[in-house]
Design a protein around this motif. Structure first.
Motif, PDB file in Angstrom:
ATOM      1  N   ARG A   1      40.612  28.419  60.976  1.00 43.68           N
ATOM      2  CA  ARG A   1      41.078  27.066  60.654  1.00 43.68           C
ATOM      3  C   ARG A   1      42.601  26.979  60.885  1.00 43.68           C
ATOM      4  O   ARG A   1      43.238  27.991  61.170  1.00 43.68           O
ATOM      5  CB  ARG A   1      40.758  26.743  59.188  1.00 43.68           C
ATOM      6  CG  ARG A   1      39.264  26.711  58.877  1.00 43.68           C
ATOM      7  CD  ARG A   1      39.020  26.852  57.397  1.00 43.68           C
ATOM      8  NE  ARG A   1      39.378  28.185  56.922  1.00 43.68           N
ATOM      9  CZ  ARG A   1      39.288  28.576  55.650  1.00 43.68           C
ATOM     10  NH1 ARG A   1      38.870  27.730  54.733  1.00 43.68           N
ATOM     11  NH2 ARG A   1      39.619  29.805  55.303  1.00 43.68           N
ATOM     12  N   ASN A   2      43.145  25.784  60.698  1.00 43.18           N
ATOM     13  CA  ASN A   2      44.578  25.605  60.908  1.00 43.18           C
ATOM     14  C   ASN A   2      45.404  26.582  60.079  1.00 43.18           C
ATOM     15  O   ASN A   2      46.399  27.133  60.548  1.00 43.18           O
ATOM     16  CB  ASN A   2      44.993  24.174  60.542  1.00 43.18           C
ATOM     17  CG  ASN A   2      44.527  23.151  61.567  1.00 43.18           C
ATOM     18  OD1 ASN A   2      44.085  23.500  62.652  1.00 43.18           O
ATOM     19  ND2 ASN A   2      44.608  21.884  61.212  1.00 43.18           N
ATOM     20  N   LYS A   3      45.003  26.807  58.835  1.00 41.81           N
ATOM     21  CA  LYS A   3      45.784  27.673  57.947  1.00 41.81           C
ATOM     22  C   LYS A   3      45.741  29.144  58.364  1.00 41.81           C
ATOM     23  O   LYS A   3      46.510  29.954  57.841  1.00 41.81           O
ATOM     24  CB  LYS A   3      45.290  27.536  56.507  1.00 41.81           C
ATOM     25  CG  LYS A   3      43.926  28.147  56.235  1.00 41.81           C
ATOM     26  CD  LYS A   3      43.593  28.032  54.756  1.00 41.81           C
ATOM     27  CE  LYS A   3      42.313  28.760  54.415  1.00 41.81           C
ATOM     28  NZ  LYS A   3      42.006  28.700  52.964  1.00 41.81           N
TER      29      LYS A   3
ATOM     30  N   ILE B   1      43.175  28.436  68.177  1.00 40.66           N
ATOM     31  CA  ILE B   1      41.921  28.274  67.436  1.00 40.66           C
ATOM     32  C   ILE B   1      40.746  28.140  68.392  1.00 40.66           C
ATOM     33  O   ILE B   1      39.692  28.765  68.221  1.00 40.66           O
ATOM     34  CB  ILE B   1      42.014  27.056  66.493  1.00 40.66           C
ATOM     35  CG1 ILE B   1      43.000  27.349  65.360  1.00 40.66           C
ATOM     36  CG2 ILE B   1      40.642  26.689  65.939  1.00 40.66           C
ATOM     37  CD1 ILE B   1      43.334  26.151  64.500  1.00 40.66           C
TER      38      ILE B   1
ATOM     39  N   TYR C   1      56.198  22.343  61.959  1.00 42.16           N
ATOM     40  CA  TYR C   1      55.644  22.522  63.303  1.00 42.16           C
ATOM     41  C   TYR C   1      56.074  21.357  64.187  1.00 42.16           C
ATOM     42  O   TYR C   1      56.016  20.190  63.768  1.00 42.16           O
ATOM     43  CB  TYR C   1      54.117  22.563  63.263  1.00 42.16           C
ATOM     44  CG  TYR C   1      53.522  23.885  62.849  1.00 42.16           C
ATOM     45  CD1 TYR C   1      52.754  24.625  63.742  1.00 42.16           C
ATOM     46  CD2 TYR C   1      53.702  24.397  61.568  1.00 42.16           C
ATOM     47  CE1 TYR C   1      52.189  25.838  63.374  1.00 42.16           C
ATOM     48  CE2 TYR C   1      53.145  25.602  61.178  1.00 42.16           C
ATOM     49  CZ  TYR C   1      52.390  26.320  62.086  1.00 42.16           C
ATOM     50  OH  TYR C   1      51.832  27.521  61.715  1.00 42.16           O
TER      51      TYR C   1
ATOM     52  N   LEU D   1      51.916  22.410  67.374  1.00 38.76           N
ATOM     53  CA  LEU D   1      50.598  21.979  66.895  1.00 38.76           C
ATOM     54  C   LEU D   1      49.554  22.105  68.009  1.00 38.76           C
ATOM     55  O   LEU D   1      48.413  22.509  67.765  1.00 38.76           O
ATOM     56  CB  LEU D   1      50.660  20.540  66.395  1.00 38.76           C
ATOM     57  CG  LEU D   1      51.462  20.309  65.114  1.00 38.76           C
ATOM     58  CD1 LEU D   1      51.562  18.816  64.828  1.00 38.76           C
ATOM     59  CD2 LEU D   1      50.824  21.034  63.933  1.00 38.76           C
TER      60      LEU D   1
ATOM     61  N   THR E   1      47.658  34.715  64.742  1.00 42.06           N
ATOM     62  CA  THR E   1      46.577  34.598  63.777  1.00 42.06           C
ATOM     63  C   THR E   1      46.892  35.377  62.505  1.00 42.06           C
ATOM     64  O   THR E   1      47.637  36.349  62.516  1.00 42.06           O
ATOM     65  CB  THR E   1      45.252  35.084  64.374  1.00 42.06           C
ATOM     66  OG1 THR E   1      45.452  36.341  65.043  1.00 42.06           O
ATOM     67  CG2 THR E   1      44.712  34.079  65.374  1.00 42.06           C
TER      68      THR E   1
ATOM     69  N   ARG F   1      48.766  25.781  68.411  1.00 42.93           N
ATOM     70  CA  ARG F   1      47.875  26.201  67.323  1.00 42.93           C
ATOM     71  C   ARG F   1      46.424  25.826  67.625  1.00 42.93           C
ATOM     72  O   ARG F   1      45.501  26.632  67.455  1.00 42.93           O
ATOM     73  CB  ARG F   1      48.313  25.567  65.999  1.00 42.93           C
ATOM     74  CG  ARG F   1      47.482  26.034  64.805  1.00 42.93           C
ATOM     75  CD  ARG F   1      47.881  25.305  63.546  1.00 42.93           C
ATOM     76  NE  ARG F   1      47.584  23.875  63.620  1.00 42.93           N
ATOM     77  CZ  ARG F   1      47.963  22.986  62.704  1.00 42.93           C
ATOM     78  NH1 ARG F   1      48.684  23.377  61.660  1.00 42.93           N
ATOM     79  NH2 ARG F   1      47.649  21.711  62.835  1.00 42.93           N
ATOM     80  N   ASP F   2      46.215  24.612  68.096  1.00 37.87           N
ATOM     81  CA  ASP F   2      44.859  24.173  68.438  1.00 37.87           C
ATOM     82  C   ASP F   2      44.272  25.023  69.559  1.00 37.87           C
ATOM     83  O   ASP F   2      43.079  25.331  69.565  1.00 37.87           O
ATOM     84  CB  ASP F   2      44.870  22.704  68.853  1.00 37.87           C
ATOM     85  CG  ASP F   2      45.177  21.765  67.693  1.00 37.87           C
ATOM     86  OD1 ASP F   2      45.081  22.215  66.533  1.00 37.87           O
ATOM     87  OD2 ASP F   2      45.522  20.592  67.950  1.00 37.87           O
TER      88      ASP F   2
END
Length: 427
Positions: free
Chosen positions: A273-275, A232, A220, A225, A263, A228-229
């Motif tokens: 979560r991140n994963k 979420i 990433y 990153l 997702t 991604r945040d």
């Protein structure tokens, strides 16, 4: 059964979500689960559900004794009765959510085949005749329904009780039931609702089968990153605002070219979560992660529409009411609705299942949002914020339109006023 958190923590967390989500009252309802040793952990009797903490959860031993600072719920006998009849179940939720209570007091069962995902998570619902709360007769009435193979039961003139292999699966079934019940009630205000056949439900899962998982590790970038945040954060917000539920909803964001983050398949959206976010690069998923089974639709949308940088698939309560009815979603009611949503087209369920590309081809700069009958809502935006704003406005507008049916005849903004809006905000 492998536990990742202590039963008292899991129960207090789920009860907090149910209470804050207005799906039970301060004193109404109870939650239990079994641990590896067969002990029953359960919420306490007569305690504020809005301030429940792990220390308030009671452990009832197999010999009937209990440990804790409170008494166990007075209805723990029917929890025991369910576990006795259904050893495959390890968690039970009983509550009094508004819509399901409405069904219980008119002695009807909501049809979960309004959407394929509600039908999948809860294909059938039992019905338990009324018995005195806390009595052995109530436990017998409910347990009899679970013994027939039902995983969820409407309690006559009372509420509902739902079981699961663990507490998360029980909660998802519970939320699906209440969401479906709310949408059905709203659709009735719009004139009625349509349900899917078993064949149509199955088509949804054969049309979008299990997705591929990549073989290579994908690094990433700092920008990715941050994206991604953002995904979420907005998924959690959508669940909190009831714009998305725990069992259905897909969110993605373009990162570079036609690459994007999306997702994951089979995740608990409230606890993302991140994963649970998967990177798709040149059509390949990162190793060890299975992207949403709708990710190829996201991929096709990005490939065709350069202006789209974020896509959301979801099923809000109000939007779902329109999706399962034949009613028109008229955005020409307040300026904000028309500015952000334009005129919303509807695509038929069978049409979409026969050729999903019809969705991709319907979307464009003038059509950023589409409703698929008996499936859900698709929202696009130039950014995550833009798409989410449209989602909020769509759900708020849908609920306002539904409630207006109880007040009077809808008054639309005139064509001249619409042209003024176009000239000022959309030109």
């Amino acid at each position: 059964m492998k536990l990742t958190k202590h039963p008292s923590v899991i129960i207090s967390e789920i009860m907090g979500i149910i209470y804050k989500g207005e799906m039970t009252t301060l004193s109404g309802g109870n939650i239990s689960m079994l641990d590896e040793e067969g002990n029953l952990w359960i919420s306490p009797a007569g305690y504020d559900k809005g301030s429940l903490t792990p220390k308030d959860i009671v452990c009832v031993k197999k010999d009937g004794s209990y440990e804790g600072i409170h008494r166990p719920s007075s209805e723990f006998p029917f929890h025991y009765a369910i576990y006795d009849r259904r050893p495959d179940l390890k968690a039970v939720i009983h509550a009094h959510p508004k819509a399901l209570v409405s069904f219980s007091i008119v002695r009807e069962i909501p049809d979960m085949k309004i959407l394929p995902h509600t039908a999948d998570i809860c294909p059938s619902i039992g019905y338990a005749p009324y018995r005195l709360p806390g009595s052995e007769a109530l436990g017998e009435s409910i347990a009899n329904e679970f013994e027939k193979g039902f995983d969820a039961v409407i309690m006559e003139n009372h509420g509902t009780v739902v079981g699961g292999k663990d507490l998360l699966s029980a909660f998802q079934r519970f939320e699906a039931m209440e969401t479906a019940a709310l949408s059905i009630i709203d659709a009735k205000k719009l004139g009625g609702y349509n349900v899917l056949t078993d064949e149509q439900v199955q088509k949804s899962f054969t049309q979008f089968p299990q997705t591929r998982t990549g073989k290579s590790e994908i690094a990433y970038t700092t920008y990715e990153l941050a994206v991604r945040d953002e995904i979420i954060r907005f998924v959690k917000r959508a669940c909190k605002q009831k714009l998305m539920n725990n069992y259905f909803g897909t969110v993605s964001h373009r990162t570079h070219g036609d690459d994007f983050l999306v997702t994951r398949r089979h995740m608990a959206r409230r606890f993302i979560r991140n994963k649970d976010v998967v990177k798709i690069t040149k059509g390949e998923s990162e190793a060890g992660k299975e992207a949403s089974n709708l990710h190829q639709l996201h991929e096709a949308i990005y490939a065709k529409h350069d202006h789209v940088n974020s896509v959301i698939f979801t099923q809000g309560k109000g939007i779902s009411a329109f999706a399962i009815s034949d009613a028109k979603f008229d955005t020409r009611t307040i300026p904000e609705s028309y500015i952000l949503l334009k005129d919303i087209p509807f695509i038929g369920y069978d049409e979409f299942m026969a050729d999903p590309s019809v969705l991709v081809n319907t979307l464009n700069k003038e059509t950023p949002i589409v409703v698929i009958r008996n499936f859900g809502l698709v929202v696009t935006g130039t950014s995550m914020l833009d798409a989410y704003d449209r989602l909020e406005v769509a759900e708020f507008s849908a609920e306002s339109l539904i409630e207006s049916t109880l007040i009077g005849k809808l008054a639309r903004i005139g064509d001249g006023e619409i042209q003024d809006i176009v000239d000022k905000f959309l030109s």
